[in-house]
Motif scaffolding. Structure first.
Motif, PDB file in Angstrom:
ATOM      1  N   PRO A   1       0.807  -1.222   0.000  1.00  0.00           N
ATOM      2  CA  PRO A   1       0.000   0.000   0.000  1.00  0.00           C
ATOM      3  C   PRO A   1       0.845   1.279   0.000  1.00  0.00           C
ATOM      4  O   PRO A   1       0.493   2.260  -0.670  1.00  0.00           O
ATOM      5  CB  PRO A   1      -0.817  -0.105   1.290  1.00  0.00           C
ATOM      6  CG  PRO A   1      -0.859  -1.551   1.607  1.00  0.00           C
ATOM      7  CD  PRO A   1       0.441  -2.102   1.122  1.00  0.00           C
ATOM      8  N   LEU A   2       1.958   1.253   0.715  1.00  0.00           N
ATOM      9  CA  LEU A   2       2.833   2.411   0.761  1.00  0.00           C
ATOM     10  C   LEU A   2       3.436   2.712  -0.616  1.00  0.00           C
ATOM     11  O   LEU A   2       3.428   3.859  -1.075  1.00  0.00           O
ATOM     12  CB  LEU A   2       3.953   2.172   1.781  1.00  0.00           C
ATOM     13  CG  LEU A   2       4.997   3.269   1.927  1.00  0.00           C
ATOM     14  CD1 LEU A   2       4.371   4.496   2.581  1.00  0.00           C
ATOM     15  CD2 LEU A   2       6.172   2.764   2.744  1.00  0.00           C
ATOM     16  N   VAL A   3       3.917   1.681  -1.282  1.00  0.00           N
ATOM     17  CA  VAL A   3       4.539   1.860  -2.601  1.00  0.00           C
ATOM     18  C   VAL A   3       3.508   2.286  -3.629  1.00  0.00           C
ATOM     19  O   VAL A   3       3.776   3.147  -4.477  1.00  0.00           O
ATOM     20  CB  VAL A   3       5.270   0.565  -3.016  1.00  0.00           C
ATOM     21  CG1 VAL A   3       5.701   0.611  -4.467  1.00  0.00           C
ATOM     22  CG2 VAL A   3       6.469   0.339  -2.115  1.00  0.00           C
ATOM     23  N   ARG A   4       2.314   1.711  -3.573  1.00  0.00           N
ATOM     24  CA  ARG A   4       1.257   2.113  -4.515  1.00  0.00           C
ATOM     25  C   ARG A   4       0.862   3.572  -4.299  1.00  0.00           C
ATOM     26  O   ARG A   4       0.602   4.298  -5.263  1.00  0.00           O
ATOM     27  CB  ARG A   4       0.045   1.214  -4.361  1.00  0.00           C
ATOM     28  CG  ARG A   4       0.231  -0.134  -4.977  1.00  0.00           C
ATOM     29  CD  ARG A   4      -1.076  -0.920  -5.026  1.00  0.00           C
ATOM     30  NE  ARG A   4      -0.816  -2.260  -5.499  1.00  0.00           N
ATOM     31  CZ  ARG A   4      -0.901  -3.348  -4.752  1.00  0.00           C
ATOM     32  NH1 ARG A   4      -1.276  -3.258  -3.488  1.00  0.00           N
ATOM     33  NH2 ARG A   4      -0.650  -4.531  -5.256  1.00  0.00           N
ATOM     34  N   ALA A   5       0.808   4.015  -3.047  1.00  0.00           N
ATOM     35  CA  ALA A   5       0.453   5.408  -2.752  1.00  0.00           C
ATOM     36  C   ALA A   5       1.505   6.379  -3.279  1.00  0.00           C
ATOM     37  O   ALA A   5       1.181   7.507  -3.654  1.00  0.00           O
ATOM     38  CB  ALA A   5       0.263   5.594  -1.260  1.00  0.00           C
ATOM     39  N   MET A   6       2.770   5.940  -3.328  1.00  0.00           N
ATOM     40  CA  MET A   6       3.848   6.800  -3.816  1.00  0.00           C
ATOM     41  C   MET A   6       4.068   6.648  -5.319  1.00  0.00           C
ATOM     42  O   MET A   6       4.923   7.324  -5.891  1.00  0.00           O
ATOM     43  CB  MET A   6       5.159   6.475  -3.083  1.00  0.00           C
ATOM     44  CG  MET A   6       5.103   6.767  -1.608  1.00  0.00           C
ATOM     45  SD  MET A   6       6.672   6.557  -0.739  1.00  0.00           S
ATOM     46  CE  MET A   6       7.158   4.918  -1.166  1.00  0.00           C
ATOM     47  N   ASN A   7       3.307   5.748  -5.978  1.00  0.00           N
ATOM     48  CA  ASN A   7       3.427   5.496  -7.419  1.00  0.00           C
ATOM     49  C   ASN A   7       4.824   5.058  -7.837  1.00  0.00           C
ATOM     50  O   ASN A   7       5.329   5.445  -8.881  1.00  0.00           O
ATOM     51  CB  ASN A   7       3.002   6.717  -8.236  1.00  0.00           C
ATOM     52  CG  ASN A   7       1.517   6.946  -8.161  1.00  0.00           C
ATOM     53  OD1 ASN A   7       0.746   6.000  -8.143  1.00  0.00           O
ATOM     54  ND2 ASN A   7       1.121   8.197  -8.082  1.00  0.00           N
ATOM     55  N   PHE A   8       5.460   4.213  -7.007  1.00  0.00           N
ATOM     56  CA  PHE A   8       6.742   3.618  -7.354  1.00  0.00           C
ATOM     57  C   PHE A   8       6.494   2.201  -7.883  1.00  0.00           C
ATOM     58  O   PHE A   8       5.420   1.638  -7.678  1.00  0.00           O
ATOM     59  CB  PHE A   8       7.669   3.553  -6.139  1.00  0.00           C
ATOM     60  CG  PHE A   8       8.302   4.861  -5.798  1.00  0.00           C
ATOM     61  CD1 PHE A   8       9.108   5.529  -6.710  1.00  0.00           C
ATOM     62  CD2 PHE A   8       8.114   5.437  -4.558  1.00  0.00           C
ATOM     63  CE1 PHE A   8       9.709   6.728  -6.398  1.00  0.00           C
ATOM     64  CE2 PHE A   8       8.705   6.638  -4.231  1.00  0.00           C
ATOM     65  CZ  PHE A   8       9.507   7.291  -5.155  1.00  0.00           C
ATOM     66  N   PRO A   9       7.472   1.605  -8.546  1.00  0.00           N
ATOM     67  CA  PRO A   9       7.299   0.220  -9.025  1.00  0.00           C
ATOM     68  C   PRO A   9       7.035  -0.729  -7.848  1.00  0.00           C
ATOM     69  O   PRO A   9       7.631  -0.608  -6.785  1.00  0.00           O
ATOM     70  CB  PRO A   9       8.639  -0.114  -9.696  1.00  0.00           C
ATOM     71  CG  PRO A   9       9.246   1.216 -10.020  1.00  0.00           C
ATOM     72  CD  PRO A   9       8.745   2.166  -8.975  1.00  0.00           C
ATOM     73  N   ILE A  10       6.138  -1.692  -8.067  1.00  0.00           N
ATOM     74  CA  ILE A  10       5.703  -2.577  -6.996  1.00  0.00           C
ATOM     75  C   ILE A  10       6.838  -3.455  -6.480  1.00  0.00           C
ATOM     76  O   ILE A  10       6.802  -3.921  -5.333  1.00  0.00           O
ATOM     77  CB  ILE A  10       4.490  -3.428  -7.441  1.00  0.00           C
ATOM     78  CG1 ILE A  10       3.764  -4.039  -6.235  1.00  0.00           C
ATOM     79  CG2 ILE A  10       4.896  -4.488  -8.413  1.00  0.00           C
ATOM     80  CD1 ILE A  10       3.139  -3.057  -5.311  1.00  0.00           C
ATOM     81  N   PHE A  11       7.876  -3.670  -7.298  1.00  0.00           N
ATOM     82  CA  PHE A  11       9.013  -4.472  -6.843  1.00  0.00           C
ATOM     83  C   PHE A  11       9.668  -3.840  -5.614  1.00  0.00           C
ATOM     84  O   PHE A  11      10.225  -4.537  -4.772  1.00  0.00           O
ATOM     85  CB  PHE A  11      10.035  -4.645  -7.965  1.00  0.00           C
ATOM     86  CG  PHE A  11      11.182  -5.523  -7.586  1.00  0.00           C
ATOM     87  CD1 PHE A  11      11.019  -6.894  -7.499  1.00  0.00           C
ATOM     88  CD2 PHE A  11      12.416  -4.990  -7.283  1.00  0.00           C
ATOM     89  CE1 PHE A  11      12.060  -7.716  -7.121  1.00  0.00           C
ATOM     90  CE2 PHE A  11      13.470  -5.796  -6.906  1.00  0.00           C
ATOM     91  CZ  PHE A  11      13.297  -7.167  -6.834  1.00  0.00           C
TER      92      PHE A  11
END
Length: 74
Positions: free
Chosen positions: A54-64
């Motif tokens: 959820p944190l990475v998706r909120a920051m729009n970074f690659p899911i890896f």
């Protein structure tokens, strides 16, 4: 032996107790061995699913990056 390399006098010859003794035993029970293999992976997946993804998706970074965060945290 150098004094810097020697354990404190009150711990010499001390035997581990409780969970540490189970970990250091020559043999484990089958359920305990299975738990030792599966629990770390389950914790990594839980951190990934509930914190890192959820944190990475909120920051729009690659899911890896979420896997890298989960592995670093655990």
């Amino acid at each position: 032996m150098d004094t810097a390399m020697r354990p404190p006098a009150d711990t010499q010859g001390a035997q581990p107790k409780g969970f540490v003794a189970k970990l250091l035993a020559d043999r484990h029970s089958v359920p305990f061995s299975i738990a030792l293999h599966l629990v770390p992976g389950a914790v990594i997946v839980a951190v990934y699913a509930f914190i890192a993804a959820p944190l990475v998706r909120a920051m729009n970074f690659p899911i890896f990056l979420a896997w890298a965060i989960a592995l670093a945290v655990v």
